[in-house]
Design an enzyme around this catalytic site. Structure first.
Site, PDB file in Angstrom:
ATOM      1  N   ASP A  39      38.699  41.616  36.222  1.00 41.95           N
ATOM      2  CA  ASP A  39      40.059  41.287  35.787  1.00 41.95           C
ATOM      3  C   ASP A  39      40.052  40.006  34.968  1.00 41.95           C
ATOM      4  OD1 ASP A  39      42.032  42.400  38.641  1.00 41.95           O
ATOM      5  OD2 ASP A  39      40.769  43.425  37.210  1.00 41.95           O
ATOM      6  N   GLU A  41      37.624  38.663  33.212  1.00 41.63           N
ATOM      7  CA  GLU A  41      37.039  38.847  31.877  1.00 41.63           C
ATOM      8  C   GLU A  41      38.043  39.583  30.972  1.00 41.63           C
ATOM      9  OE1 GLU A  41      33.365  40.500  33.752  1.00 41.63           O
ATOM     10  OE2 GLU A  41      32.459  39.775  31.910  1.00 41.63           O
ATOM     11  N   ASP A  43      41.305  39.494  31.276  1.00 43.92           N
ATOM     12  CA  ASP A  43      42.361  38.545  30.926  1.00 43.92           C
ATOM     13  C   ASP A  43      41.910  37.613  29.804  1.00 43.92           C
ATOM     14  OD1 ASP A  43      44.047  39.578  32.829  1.00 43.92           O
ATOM     15  OD2 ASP A  43      43.403  38.191  34.387  1.00 43.92           O
ATOM     16  N   SER A  88      54.639  44.469  33.192  1.00 43.37           N
ATOM     17  CA  SER A  88      53.514  43.903  33.930  1.00 43.37           C
ATOM     18  C   SER A  88      53.813  42.432  34.196  1.00 43.37           C
ATOM     19  CB  SER A  88      52.260  44.054  33.086  1.00 43.37           C
ATOM     20  OG  SER A  88      51.161  43.651  33.847  1.00 43.37           O
ATOM     21  N   LEU A  89      52.850  41.727  34.758  1.00 41.91           N
ATOM     22  CA  LEU A  89      53.086  40.314  35.056  1.00 41.91           C
ATOM     23  C   LEU A  89      52.142  39.442  34.246  1.00 41.91           C
ATOM     24  CD1 LEU A  89      53.257  40.464  38.952  1.00 41.91           C
ATOM     25  CD2 LEU A  89      55.159  40.028  37.402  1.00 41.91           C
ATOM     26  N   GLU A 120      55.743  36.505  46.838  1.00 42.64           N
ATOM     27  CA  GLU A 120      55.291  37.770  47.436  1.00 42.64           C
ATOM     28  C   GLU A 120      53.788  37.880  47.202  1.00 42.64           C
ATOM     29  OE1 GLU A 120      57.305  40.784  45.176  1.00 42.64           O
ATOM     30  OE2 GLU A 120      59.277  39.969  45.635  1.00 42.64           O
ATOM     31  N   LYS A 122      50.400  39.436  46.032  1.00 40.72           N
ATOM     32  CA  LYS A 122      50.134  40.427  44.985  1.00 40.72           C
ATOM     33  C   LYS A 122      49.130  41.448  45.528  1.00 40.72           C
ATOM     34  CE  LYS A 122      49.082  40.948  40.123  1.00 40.72           C
ATOM     35  NZ  LYS A 122      48.043  41.973  40.172  1.00 40.72           N
ATOM     36  N   ASP A 124      46.715  44.536  45.750  1.00 45.33           N
ATOM     37  CA  ASP A 124      45.814  45.102  44.757  1.00 45.33           C
ATOM     38  C   ASP A 124      45.761  46.618  44.905  1.00 45.33           C
ATOM     39  OD1 ASP A 124      44.190  44.964  42.630  1.00 45.33           O
ATOM     40  OD2 ASP A 124      42.448  44.196  43.694  1.00 45.33           O
ATOM     41  N   ARG A 143      52.445  54.162  36.721  1.00 47.54           N
ATOM     42  CA  ARG A 143      52.998  53.339  35.638  1.00 47.54           C
ATOM     43  C   ARG A 143      52.608  53.877  34.263  1.00 47.54           C
ATOM     44  NH1 ARG A 143      51.361  47.248  35.610  1.00 47.54           N
ATOM     45  NH2 ARG A 143      49.334  48.205  35.249  1.00 47.54           N
ATOM     46  N   GLU A 179      53.809  49.116  45.093  1.00 47.15           N
ATOM     47  CA  GLU A 179      52.371  49.278  44.947  1.00 47.15           C
ATOM     48  C   GLU A 179      51.831  50.242  46.006  1.00 47.15           C
ATOM     49  OE1 GLU A 179      51.430  47.493  42.406  1.00 47.15           O
ATOM     50  OE2 GLU A 179      49.279  47.092  42.552  1.00 47.15           O
ATOM     51  N   TYR A 231      58.553  46.493  45.835  1.00 41.94           N
ATOM     52  CA  TYR A 231      58.822  45.133  45.359  1.00 41.94           C
ATOM     53  C   TYR A 231      59.804  45.048  44.195  1.00 41.94           C
ATOM     54  CZ  TYR A 231      54.822  46.414  42.369  1.00 41.94           C
ATOM     55  OH  TYR A 231      53.959  47.063  41.549  1.00 41.94           O
ATOM     56  N   LYS A 294      58.641  34.864  41.784  1.00 41.52           N
ATOM     57  CA  LYS A 294      59.727  35.403  40.957  1.00 41.52           C
ATOM     58  C   LYS A 294      60.959  34.526  41.114  1.00 41.52           C
ATOM     59  CE  LYS A 294      58.153  40.098  41.902  1.00 41.52           C
ATOM     60  NZ  LYS A 294      58.360  41.352  42.610  1.00 41.52           N
ATOM     61  N   LYS A 318      46.836  33.991  40.315  1.00 42.09           N
ATOM     62  CA  LYS A 318      45.663  34.708  40.832  1.00 42.09           C
ATOM     63  C   LYS A 318      44.804  33.822  41.729  1.00 42.09           C
ATOM     64  CE  LYS A 318      45.662  38.795  38.674  1.00 42.09           C
ATOM     65  NZ  LYS A 318      44.510  39.212  37.915  1.00 42.09           N
ATOM     66  N   CYS A 412       3.416  39.927  34.992  1.00 46.67           N
ATOM     67  CA  CYS A 412       4.583  40.797  35.179  1.00 46.67           C
ATOM     68  C   CYS A 412       4.474  41.521  36.522  1.00 46.67           C
ATOM     69  CB  CYS A 412       4.654  41.807  34.043  1.00 46.67           C
ATOM     70  SG  CYS A 412       5.900  43.068  34.328  1.00 46.67           S
ATOM     71  N   CYS A 415       3.854  45.443  35.481  1.00 48.00           N
ATOM     72  CA  CYS A 415       2.686  45.948  34.742  1.00 48.00           C
ATOM     73  C   CYS A 415       1.517  44.974  34.743  1.00 48.00           C
ATOM     74  CB  CYS A 415       3.082  46.300  33.317  1.00 48.00           C
ATOM     75  SG  CYS A 415       3.318  44.845  32.291  1.00 48.00           S
ATOM     76  N   CYS A 430       7.815  39.337  30.015  1.00 49.44           N
ATOM     77  CA  CYS A 430       6.585  40.098  30.188  1.00 49.44           C
ATOM     78  C   CYS A 430       6.070  40.415  28.790  1.00 49.44           C
ATOM     79  CB  CYS A 430       6.911  41.394  30.934  1.00 49.44           C
ATOM     80  SG  CYS A 430       5.738  42.708  30.668  1.00 49.44           S
ATOM     81  N   CYS A 436       4.595  48.344  29.505  1.00 45.97           N
ATOM     82  CA  CYS A 436       5.209  47.991  30.788  1.00 45.97           C
ATOM     83  C   CYS A 436       6.243  49.058  31.122  1.00 45.97           C
ATOM     84  CB  CYS A 436       5.869  46.622  30.695  1.00 45.97           C
ATOM     85  SG  CYS A 436       6.834  46.223  32.171  1.00 45.97           S
TER      86      CYS A 436
HETATM   87  S1  IVH Z   1      56.464  42.821  40.185  1.00 47.84           S
HETATM   88  C1  IVH Z   1      58.492  43.201  36.375  1.00 47.84           C
HETATM   89  N1  IVH Z   1      55.475  42.242  42.539  1.00 47.84           N
HETATM   90  O1  IVH Z   1      50.820  43.640  39.752  1.00 47.84           O
HETATM   91  C2  IVH Z   1      57.389  42.896  37.262  1.00 47.84           C
HETATM   92  N2  IVH Z   1      54.064  43.365  40.990  1.00 47.84           N
HETATM   93  O2  IVH Z   1      49.908  42.534  37.233  1.00 47.84           O
HETATM   94  C3  IVH Z   1      56.865  44.098  37.920  1.00 47.84           C
HETATM   95  N3  IVH Z   1      51.875  43.924  41.873  1.00 47.84           N
HETATM   96  O3  IVH Z   1      52.221  46.086  37.698  1.00 47.84           O
HETATM   97  C4  IVH Z   1      55.846  43.841  38.919  1.00 47.84           C
HETATM   98  N4  IVH Z   1      52.156  43.083  43.870  1.00 47.84           N
HETATM   99  O4  IVH Z   1      51.137  46.782  39.960  1.00 47.84           O
HETATM  100  C5  IVH Z   1      55.245  42.796  41.344  1.00 47.84           C
HETATM  101  N5  IVH Z   1      54.748  41.710  44.655  1.00 47.84           N
HETATM  102  C6  IVH Z   1      54.526  42.260  43.481  1.00 47.84           C
HETATM  103  C7  IVH Z   1      53.300  42.875  43.169  1.00 47.84           C
HETATM  104  C8  IVH Z   1      53.115  43.411  41.905  1.00 47.84           C
HETATM  105  C9  IVH Z   1      51.329  43.715  43.065  1.00 47.84           C
HETATM  106  C10 IVH Z   1      51.167  44.575  40.751  1.00 47.84           C
HETATM  107  C11 IVH Z   1      51.950  45.642  40.028  1.00 47.84           C
HETATM  108  C12 IVH Z   1      52.146  45.106  38.649  1.00 47.84           C
HETATM  109  C13 IVH Z   1      50.935  44.253  38.511  1.00 47.84           C
HETATM  110  C14 IVH Z   1      51.070  43.232  37.427  1.00 47.84           C
END
Ligand code: IVH
Length: 682
Positions: A39, A41, A43, A88-89, A120, A122, A124, A143, A179, A231, A294, A318, A412, A415, A430, A436
């Site tokens: 993730d 890399e 990002d 996404s976030l 909250e 996050k 996975d 999604r 999730e 969520y 949030k 993260k 080596c 070999c 080597c 080899c």
């Molecule tokens: S809110 C508008 N809340 O993380 C925002 N996402 O990297 C919508 N995820 O797509 C997402 N825990 O799959 C939200 N407490 C949480 C979350 C969460 C995991 C995931 C979700 C999202 C991704 C974004």
């Protein structure tokens, strides 16, 4: 590497390359459930692309990875449009980035408005949208690309934490989001079962959850034990609650599983909360990879709005990679394709962020000495960026009972050829070359790999056995296999042999760029191979080029030039090439058009729309950019021409209104001097 002050062309090229790369990673992540990079890399690449796009200052096309979320849905499942797009976030990796996040809110919102954040964990897993009509679950979808996802309704019904019916006061049309994940316990049980049955084991709970949800047979999903945390809402959410905390309470009252949350009033409280959860993380029975913060109040959320991919009012802070302790059982040496010998720590298996790890690279002898890792040591390991395992440090340093440091091999380990270290280089090598077997195995794997000859049915195991049994002595032998002998091997039935034969036969004609890469010449990666092909056009020309000729090409330095001339001067290599040609390999000349100031597309601002039947849209873009055209996303009076494929819509209409030059696919292909072969070259 780009130069310090890249030209606009260089920037465009880099942007095109990054978009393509990210697109592929999205595919591997979202469709194959098999990410190849971590993730972090990912990002990093995304940030690099975002920075370049910003720097260039041109309109960013809607399909750039910086503007999209996910990947277009898999065709195996029918698609479902989300009534409200699924965003996404944005990510934060430091307290400073969190402070910036809060500062932006204070800047945008009126001074006197009180800001409260909800925290909250996050989870996975993978995001799901569940659509209810009059309280009844109608469908559920992944999604996907944020607008359209895959219908997984049948599979969602067996996931715990999701009610099928809602009661009382809920919107008539209502989307609930959250999730789907797999608990650590279910993940381990599943992998054990898979292993016993000789089936694929999953790398981590996220992949296991995704793979389990996308089963065509819903009963398999049911047996896999998936769970859900709600969520967010989509359609109908605004009328349902006035804040995130209220929303979560209401959803919980409806029977949805929700997580433990906290309301926090300032940055300091957020940092402390984040740290506290980092401590709780290993003891949770599901994987989390950060904390989501949030803005709690929906009115404030609305005022803050969103940028392309993500809302301004939320962020994912993260966690750093999870670290675990284990014991080193031995330090061994691994020989790579170009002969580089790498120290590897072999350890007592340990579960790191959901993956069993028993080997970790120690990179090179300097790194080994610096970390001073020895057999018997207790060490801290982590999966760098959550994918590649590495040893962070030894905890046994200073212990008098330790064994002596592993000595650097003089010969080596595979070999027995002498080992050398070039001046100024960290790596030891080597000198056995192709005699080899370890080097040969890696060369063969590289030669037949996806980016090389791309031979289907030719996996790593086969490459290793072929070398071990002496059936392949050089890369050329790939085209001269003894299929009768192969047929006598266990597990090599008629069907496999036929597939392999077809795979090999169908790849005998190969684009020059691919060929150059597949040869595995030191310092010649994909970018250099492509640059060589585009410059020299034919294999003969590359072979005849002197070091001076080679250095003229961008990106080709002295080392690369020397390595190339050295390769072609070697008698043995010439023989290998000759054999390949005798066995029917044909290297196709590169036909990518040369950038030529007179070309009708050079310097033009072009917009692409609609779909094409003979060429992929992404390739059109790359080729146009190579020709020196600027590819913009929106039609304006600054556009020179519109390239319109089939089913072109509003952009075509607008171009016609503006009286712009409109070009169809046939004309485009003629301009590109298109031929099938340079599909590979791009
Ligand atoms: S809110 C508008 N809340 O993380 C925002 N996402 O990297 C919508 N995820 O797509 C997402 N825990 O799959 C939200 N407490 C949480 C979350 C969460 C995991 C995931 C979700 C999202 C991704 C974004």
């Amino acid at each position: 590497m780009m130069s310090l002050f890249p030209t606009q062309d260089e920037q465009l090229k880099k942007i095109a390359q990054l978009r393509c790369e990210l697109h592929e990673h999205n595919y591997r992540y979202y469709i194959l459930d098999n990410p190849q990079i971590s993730d972090s890399e990912y990002d990093k690449l995304l940030r690099e692309l975002g920075d370049l796009e910003k720097n260039l200052g041109e309109a960013i096309p809607d399909d750039s990875p910086t503007q999209t979320v996910g990947y277009k849905p898999d065709i195996a499942f029918s698609s479902r449009k989300h009534a409200v797009p699924m965003l996404s976030l944005a990510n934060a990796f430091s307290d400073e980035e969190m402070s910036d996040f809060v500062r932006r809110h204070k800047d945008i919102l009126a001074d006197d408005s009180e800001l409260v954040y909800i925290a909250e964990p996050k989870v996975d897993g993978l995001a799901i949208n569940i659509y209810y009509e009059f309280g009844q679950m109608v469908f559920a979808a992944t999604r996907g690309n944020g607008m359209v996802g895959e219908d997984v309704t049948d599979n969602i019904r067996s996931v715990s934490g999701i009610p099928w019916k809602l009661t009382g006061h809920v919107p008539d049309k209502f989307e609930v989001r959250g999730e789907v994940y797999m608990s650590k316990a279910s993940f381990e049980a599943l992998n054990k079962k898979q292993q016993d049955a000789g089936e694929k084991v999953f790398a981590n709970p996220r992949n296991a959850a995704a793979g389990s949800l996308r089963q065509l047979d819903a009963s398999i999903t049911a047996r896999r034990k998936l769970s859900f945390f709600a969520y967010a809402t989509g359609l109908g959410g605004e009328a349902f609650a006035s804040s995130q905390s209220e929303l979560l309470n209401q959803l919980e009252a409806q029977g949805f599983a929700t997580q433990e949350t906290a309301l926090l009033a300032d940055e300091q409280a957020m940092f402390e909360h984040y740290q506290a959860w980092m401590g709780k993380r290993p003891n949770l029975d599901y994987e989390i990879d950060g904390m989501v913060f949030k803005v709690n109040d929906f009115k404030q959320q609305k005022l803050l709005g969103s940028v392309a991919r993500s809302p301004r009012w939320a962020i994912a802070y993260k966690f750093p990679a999870e670290e675990v302790e284990t014991i080193v059982e031995a330090i061994t040496w691994q020989v790579g394709r170009t002969g580089v010998i790498t120290p590897v720590a072999n350890m007592k298996p340990a579960l790191v962020a959901g993956v069993m790890v028993s080997r970790a690279t120690l990179h090179n002898i300097q790194e080994l000495a610096r970390k001073d890792v020895r057999a018997g040591d207790r060490v801290v390991i982590r999966r760098a960026g959550d994918v590649i395992p590495e040893v962070v440090k030894s905890l046994s340093i200073g212990d008098i009972k330790r064994v002596k440091p592993t000595s650097v091999p003089e010969f080596c380990p595979v070999c027995d050829a002498a080992v050398e270290q070039e001046e100024g280089e960290a790596a030891i090598r080597c000198t056995g070359g192709l005699s080899c077997s370890a080097q040969l195995k890696e060369r063969i794997k590289h030669f037949v790999s996806r980016d090389g000859f791309d031979i289907e049915g030719f996996g790593s195991k086969l490459a290793e056995s072929l070398v071990d049994k002496g059936l392949v002595k050089s890369i050329g032998d790939v085209f001269h296999l003894d299929f009768d002998e192969l047929n006598t091997w266990e597990g090599m039935g008629e069907k496999k042999i036929t597939n392999l034969k077809d795979g090999i036969e169908s790849r005998k004609q190969v684009a020059l760029a691919r060929f150059m890469y597949a040869l595995g010449i030191r310092h010649v990666g994909q970018a250099t191979a492509t640059a060589l092909a585009q410059h020299f056009k034919t294999l003969e020309a590359v072979q005849q080029a002197s070091e001076e000729d080679l250095i003229e090409i961008n990106d080709v330095g002295k080392e690369v030039a020397a390595s190339l001339t050295h390769f072609f001067a070697e008698e043995h290599n010439q023989q290998v090439l000759q054999h390949m040609f005798t066995y029917g390999v044909k290297v196709l000349n590169d036909e990518t058009p040369k950038v030529d100031g007179n070309h009708p597309l050079t310097g033009k601002t072009v917009v692409i729309t609609g779909s094409f039947s003979n060429i992929k849209r992404n390739q059109v873009k790359i080729l146009l950019q190579q020709l020196g055209a600027k590819v913009a996303s929106a039609v304006s009076k600054n556009t020179d021409m519109l390239i319109a494929g089939e089913k072109a819509g509003s952009k075509l209409k607008k171009a016609e209104e503006l009286g712009l030059h409109v070009v169809d696919e046939a004309q485009l292909l003629a301009w590109l001097e298109w031929s099938e072969d340079n599909v590979d070259a791009v």
